[in-house]
Structures are given as C-alpha cells and as structure tokens.
Design a protein around this motif. Structure first.
Motif, short mmCIF file in Angstrom:
data_model
loop_
_atom_site.label_atom_id
_atom_site.label_comp_id
_atom_site.label_asym_id
_atom_site.label_seq_id
_atom_site.Cartn_x
_atom_site.Cartn_y
_atom_site.Cartn_z
N GLU A 12 0.88 -1.17 0.00
CA GLU A 12 0.00 0.00 0.00
C GLU A 12 0.92 1.22 0.00
O GLU A 12 1.88 1.27 0.76
N TYR A 13 0.60 2.18 -0.86
CA TYR A 13 1.47 3.35 -0.94
C TYR A 13 0.63 4.63 -0.90
O TYR A 13 -0.12 4.94 -1.83
N ASN A 49 -0.40 -0.67 -4.61
CA ASN A 49 -1.71 -0.03 -4.58
C ASN A 49 -1.53 1.43 -4.16
O ASN A 49 -1.14 1.70 -3.02
N LEU A 50 -1.75 2.35 -5.09
CA LEU A 50 -1.56 3.78 -4.77
C LEU A 50 -2.82 4.33 -4.10
O LEU A 50 -3.93 4.16 -4.60
N ALA A 57 1.08 14.64 -10.20
CA ALA A 57 2.07 13.87 -9.42
C ALA A 57 1.68 12.40 -9.37
O ALA A 57 2.55 11.52 -9.48
N VAL A 58 0.38 12.12 -9.24
CA VAL A 58 -0.08 10.72 -9.19
C VAL A 58 0.25 10.05 -10.52
O VAL A 58 0.78 8.93 -10.56
N ARG A 59 -0.05 10.77 -11.62
CA ARG A 59 0.20 10.21 -12.96
C ARG A 59 1.69 9.89 -13.14
O ARG A 59 2.07 8.83 -13.60
N GLN A 60 2.50 10.87 -12.76
CA GLN A 60 3.94 10.70 -12.94
C GLN A 60 4.49 9.55 -12.09
O GLN A 60 5.28 8.73 -12.56
N ARG A 107 -6.27 2.89 -5.62
CA ARG A 107 -7.44 2.56 -4.80
C ARG A 107 -8.63 3.40 -5.26
O ARG A 107 -8.54 4.62 -5.36
N MET A 108 -9.71 2.66 -5.56
CA MET A 108 -10.93 3.35 -5.97
C MET A 108 -11.47 4.09 -4.76
O MET A 108 -11.62 3.48 -3.70
#
Ligand code: SAH
Ligand code: SF4
Length: 363
Positions: free
Chosen positions: A261-262, A290-291, A310-313, A328-329
């Motif tokens: 988990e990140y 799992n972001l 930042a999430v995309r990168q 994570r949804m």
C-alpha cells in the motif's frame, strides 16, 4: 436490537466455531447435529434471533436464550453513501466505537473491518492513530462486523479487508481465529481476505507460520527510511529493508504476490525519486503496488492530497519499471468512508463533510 444490560454480560455465540458450539451444548446426544444447525443459522443465514431457528427444539432455544447472546455489537451511527457504500460505527455496549464499511462493486461485494478500538502505532497521517489505543477486538466483535454488514447487503459479501481501525497483527490470535471462522463457518475463501499491516516483522513471521492463503498487504508509504521514519514510528524499529525482507519471506512461504500500500502525500511521498527507489526495491519480486491518495485528515502535519499530475507521474515511473500498479478506488467520500474517518468524525477530530468537499484533488 439493543444489547440489554444483563445480555451484555452473557457469552456470545458469534465467534465460536461449530465444534466449540458443540462443546457448549455439552452431553446432549444430539449436540453435533444441533451445533451444525446453530452454526448454519448464525453464519450462513445471519439469523440472530434464536426463536426464529425453527428446526431447534423449543426447549433448547429457550435455554440458549437465557445463557448466550447472539448480538456481539450494536450500531451507534449508520451512514449510507450515494455510491452504495454503507458505513457502521459500532460498539459492544460500552461506547468504545469502531467502524466497518460495506463496499459493493459491480463484480463483488467487499467489506472493510476493524481489528482494534483505536491503534497504538501512531502513524502521522491517520485519524485512528491520532485517537490512541483502547483495546483489541475479540473474535465475536471481528466476525460480528462481517455479519452486521451482511445483514445490510442484498448480495453476498465475498471479500474482506482488514483496513479499518487498528493494526491487525497486534491482535494476531483473535485475527487468525476470526479468519478461520469466516472461512470454515461463513464460507469465505481465504484468497478473498486481505490483511493490511504497518509492518511488524515478528508478527509477519508468525502469520506466515499459519500458512493461510490470505493476502498480506504492507503499508509501505515510502521506500526511504528518512521519510518513513517521520510518517510511521514503527519504521524506527523495523526499517524499510527489514520489513521488505519479511514480506519477501512471507511471499516465498505462501506463494502470493507482495502487495504494497502506498499513500501519496503531496511533496512528502509522491516525489519521482521515491517512485524510482520503490521500483528498485521491488524489482524481481512478484508484486502489486496499490496507490492511495491521502484522504484529508487534519493531523496538524500540513499534509495535503497529491496533484493529479504527481499521481500520474508516480504511476508512470513505476509502470515503466515493470511494477503492477493499481489505484485505490475512492468510495463513500460523502460519508467520510475512508480509513479511520467516521470514528474520527464522531469524536470531533476530523474535518466535517463541507470542508472535505472543499479539498478536491488538485489539478
Ligand atoms: N493498521 C493497518 C491497517 C489499517 S489502516 C495498516 O496501517 O496497514 C488501512 C490503510 O489505510 C493503511 O494502508 C493506512 O496507511 C491507510 N490510511 C491511514 N490513514 C489514511 C489517510 N488519511 N488517507 C489514506 N489512507 C490512509
Ligand atoms: Fe494504526 Fe494503520 Fe492508522 Fe498506522 S495507519 S495508526 S497502523 S491504523
């Protein structure tokens, strides 16, 4: 049903295996058959009214009613989200509240259960950690959360994640027993159970010895000791490489992928150098990362949600290095259904709905 004053003191049938129920029934010649009927009503039909168990003799129903409870928990607060998420804040009559969440998806129904009231681990981003530790949940309270949620769900709950309040591996004997009941009596597949841990090395080793084919997820949140030290006090005792080695051993013992988990916190854990260090750490190991974008909790650390960019990168760097990434949804935002939030809200520790709504992921 409300737990009555006297009821509260009675032992609870929920949390007992069929064999234990049989032992409770004692010398009766039909103890084996009756215990199977009882376990079926309690765990497969989610029936808590002993009088409604029509295939048990009336005298036995009456006797059981005098000696046992079938309701380990009562609901303090129920919140239903517009996206189908249902969250309960429950307690056993002592007002020490903890939470559980029903998460319906198209292809399955999952639920998120607590293992402790509060948590002693003190992670700096977590509402539960902020509130301190009260106590471990017993087996009836762990299984009871599942059964209460199942009563609310039209569809069968097929998946369980221990990502509610508490550190599950600090309550290992009760956790293991509860998982065995979920498997043996309720009929869940071990492969559909996920335990999330902050990373307590000796407990990971103990869990591996049980050889249960469950998923174990490590809340890593940073591959760098200097960052993880600041976020999670546990890292001082078992730093990144040590806990990662324990996960590798767990992976080798069970054959499951390593799940990490990140948590992405803006400018704290979401930086490209950490994405690269993470990719390097897990290179060559079957893995899933799992972001989780930080859910805003005011822990007075100045933490913010990551920007979409930042999430995309971060994701791109991992994927380019061959890491399996999932995000994570996010569900149940309108009822603060994310980890630790409702209990926090109940005790006035986190922001209210209106202010959470003011904090969308930045673009
Ligand atoms: N104690 C265990 C399991 C419960 S916490 C653990 O820490 O793994 C479940 C997950 O929620 C963990 O991955 C935790 O890091 C995460 N979490 C805690 N606070 C959060 C927050 N404010 N936003 C997003 N995730 C959070
Ligand atoms: Fe406890 Fe998990 Fe919260 Fe850390 S993140 S304080 S271990 S519940």
């Amino acid at each position: 049903m409300k737990i009555g004053e006297n009821q509260e003191k009675l032992p609870c049938l929920i949390g007992l295996s069929q064999k234990e129920i049989q032992a409770v029934l004692g010398e009766r010649s039909d103890a084996s058959m009756r215990s199977k009927q009882l376990a079926w009503h309690l765990y497969r039909r989610h029936e808590t009214n002993l009088q409604a168990m029509g295939d048990l003799p009336q005298a036995l129903r009456d006797e059981l009613e005098l000696c046992f409870r079938t309701h380990p928990l009562e609901t303090a607060v129920r919140k239903q989200s517009t996206d189908g998420v249902d969250k309960l804040l429950v307690h056993r009559g002592d007002n020490q509240v903890f939470e559980c969440v029903l998460l319906p998806y198209e292809d399955r129904v999952s639920c998120c259960l607590s293992s402790q009231v509060g948590c002693p681990m003190g992670c700096k981003f977590c509402a539960t950690g902020l509130g301190g530790f009260q106590r471990n949940l017993d087996v009836s309270e762990i299984v009871g959360q599942y059964l209460m949620l199942q009563q609310l769900s039209e569809r069968r709950i097929s998946h369980v994640v221990f990502m509610g309040m508490g550190e599950p591996l600090l309550n290992l004997p009760n956790l293991i027993k509860a998982m065995r009941i979920l498997h043996d009596e309720v009929g869940l597949s071990y492969r559909h159970i996920t335990v999330s841990t902050v990373g307590i090395v000796p407990q990971i080793e103990k869990l591996a010895e049980e050889k249960l084919p469950i998923h174990l997820a490590l809340s890593l949140h940073s591959p760098l000791d200097e960052v993880r030290d600041r976020l999670m006090p546990v890292n001082h005792r078992w730093p990144v490489q040590e806990v990662f080695n324990a996960m590798r051993e767990y992976q080798q013992a069970t054959g499951r992928k390593i799940t990490l988990e990140y948590l992405l916190i803006r400018d704290v854990t979401d930086t490209p150098d950490q994405a690269k260090a993470l990719a390097k750490l897990i290179r060559g190991v079957p893995n899933v990362v799992n972001l989780i974008p930080f859910n805003y909790v005011d822990t007075e650390q100045g933490f913010a949600r990551p920007t979409r960019q930042a999430v995309r990168q971060f994701r791109q760097i991992l994927e380019q290095a061959g890491v399996n990434v999932s995000e994570r949804m996010e569900r149940g935002h309108d009822i603060a259904a994310a980890c630790g939030q409702l209990a926090g809200q109940h005790t006035g520790r986190i922001m209210n709905r209106a202010s959470v709504a003011d904090l969308p992921v930045a673009r």
